[in-house]
Design a protein around this motif. Structure first.
Motif, mmCIF file in Angstrom:
data_model
loop_
_atom_site.group_PDB
_atom_site.id
_atom_site.type_symbol
_atom_site.label_atom_id
_atom_site.label_comp_id
_atom_site.label_asym_id
_atom_site.label_seq_id
_atom_site.Cartn_x
_atom_site.Cartn_y
_atom_site.Cartn_z
ATOM 1 N N THR A 185 4.639 8.134 -4.595
ATOM 2 C CA THR A 185 5.335 6.874 -4.868
ATOM 3 C C THR A 185 5.340 5.994 -3.618
ATOM 4 O OG1 THR A 185 6.728 7.945 -6.527
ATOM 5 C CG2 THR A 185 7.562 5.895 -5.574
ATOM 6 N N ILE A 186 5.657 6.596 -2.466
ATOM 7 C CA ILE A 186 5.691 5.823 -1.220
ATOM 8 C C ILE A 186 4.310 5.253 -0.925
ATOM 9 C CG2 ILE A 186 5.987 6.004 1.289
ATOM 10 C CD1 ILE A 186 8.212 8.067 0.692
ATOM 11 N N CYS A 187 3.275 6.073 -1.072
ATOM 12 C CA CYS A 187 1.950 5.581 -0.706
ATOM 13 C C CYS A 187 1.459 4.523 -1.682
ATOM 14 C CB CYS A 187 0.984 6.731 -0.474
ATOM 15 S SG CYS A 187 -0.132 7.058 -1.751
ATOM 16 N N LYS A 188 1.820 4.612 -2.949
ATOM 17 C CA LYS A 188 1.418 3.561 -3.891
ATOM 18 C C LYS A 188 2.107 2.233 -3.563
ATOM 19 C CE LYS A 188 0.170 6.276 -7.961
ATOM 20 N NZ LYS A 188 0.526 6.590 -9.353
ATOM 21 N N LEU A 189 3.387 2.309 -3.165
ATOM 22 C CA LEU A 189 4.081 1.069 -2.785
ATOM 23 C C LEU A 189 3.433 0.456 -1.543
ATOM 24 C CD1 LEU A 189 7.794 2.045 -3.465
ATOM 25 C CD2 LEU A 189 6.555 0.155 -4.545
ATOM 26 N N LYS A 190 3.073 1.322 -0.587
ATOM 27 C CA LYS A 190 2.400 0.809 0.625
ATOM 28 C C LYS A 190 1.047 0.210 0.281
ATOM 29 C CE LYS A 190 4.347 3.611 4.340
ATOM 30 N NZ LYS A 190 4.124 4.882 5.061
ATOM 31 N N GLN A 191 0.359 0.841 -0.658
ATOM 32 C CA GLN A 191 -0.972 0.387 -1.050
ATOM 33 C C GLN A 191 -0.936 -1.062 -1.545
ATOM 34 O OE1 GLN A 191 -2.411 2.683 -4.353
ATOM 35 N NE2 GLN A 191 -4.546 2.193 -3.981
ATOM 36 N N ILE A 192 0.054 -1.407 -2.364
ATOM 37 C CA ILE A 192 0.066 -2.756 -2.933
ATOM 38 C C ILE A 192 0.882 -3.762 -2.119
ATOM 39 C CG2 ILE A 192 -0.529 -2.197 -5.314
ATOM 40 C CD1 ILE A 192 2.459 -2.194 -5.965
ATOM 41 N N TRP A 193 1.736 -3.273 -1.213
ATOM 42 C CA TRP A 193 2.553 -4.216 -0.438
ATOM 43 C C TRP A 193 2.105 -4.356 1.005
ATOM 44 C CZ3 TRP A 193 5.750 -7.690 -2.510
ATOM 45 C CH2 TRP A 193 6.164 -7.486 -3.830
ATOM 46 N N THR A 194 1.275 -3.418 1.500
ATOM 47 C CA THR A 194 0.834 -3.528 2.893
ATOM 48 C C THR A 194 -0.676 -3.350 3.038
ATOM 49 O OG1 THR A 194 0.958 -1.180 3.463
ATOM 50 C CG2 THR A 194 3.004 -2.429 3.626
#
Ligand code: ZN
Length: 200
Positions: A185-194
């Motif tokens: 979940t953390i890495c998917k959020l980073k993928q699309i936001w950073t």
């Protein structure tokens, strides 16, 4: 797969939330505050003006429509007696980027604590932030929906005391709160936001 938000919001790393939670309203406010201390690359802010918001959070009986922007409609079609809401994202068909999201809350759940409401709302906030199971071509992965195998984004949770725990918890896992967030979940959020990638 997650879907990025429209560039303007992605750059600002912030989404404005309009609260139509009715009896769930106070839990929407407290869930928003708790979301913002989870260390995610996107923050949520409360917005009184519906037309200035990107996410509307609405109490629901599980069957209704709600107007998106530009004449489109979000449709709720879920069992509002179960501890899981439904998030509907509106995507710009030229770019496959999210421009608006509606979160429908399971208003018919009985015997629910504030902690359990907050967990359900934070889960739906993460869907609304882009973990919507979008496939990048206008279709959605109805099964996966970017759910995780552990933590706040598991598809199914069960009651444990005042909180919730994964339906099939790992050994020694404790009920939430405190909120636990899975690595996927953390890495998917980073993928699309950073634009940082996820390790496969
Ligand atoms: Zn979900």
């Amino acid at each position: 797969m997650p879907t990025p938000w429209f560039r303007r919001f992605r750059k600002a790393k912030q989404l404005a939330v309009h609260n139509l939670g009715e009896t769930w309203g106070p839990a929407v406010d407290s869930a928003l505050t708790k979301f913002n201390i989870l260390g995610f690359p996107v923050k949520l802010v409360s917005e009184k003006n519906k037309d200035a918001s990107q996410i509307v959070v609405k109490w629901s009986n599980g069957s209704e429509t709600y107007p998106y922007i530009d004449g489109a409609k979000a449709t709720a079609n879920f069992d509002a007696t179960k501890m899981h809401g439904q998030t509907s994202t509106l995507t710009d068909p030229k770019r496959w980027e999210i421009v608006f999201a509606v979160i429908f809350l399971p208003g018919k759940v009985t015997n629910i604590t504030t902690e359990q409401k907050e967990i359900i709302i934070i889960h739906e906030f993460i869907h609304a932030c882009g973990l919507d199971g979008g496939l990048g071509n206008g279709a959605w992965d109805k099964q996966g929906q970017d759910h995780d195998s552990v933590g706040i984004m598991v598809a199914n949770m069960k009651v444990d005391g005042k909180g919730l725990i994964e339906y099939m918890p790992e050994k020694n896992a404790k009920a939430m709160p405190p909120i636990r967030v899975g690595a996927r979940t953390i890495c998917k959020l980073k993928q699309i936001w950073t634009d940082e990638g996820c390790p496969d």
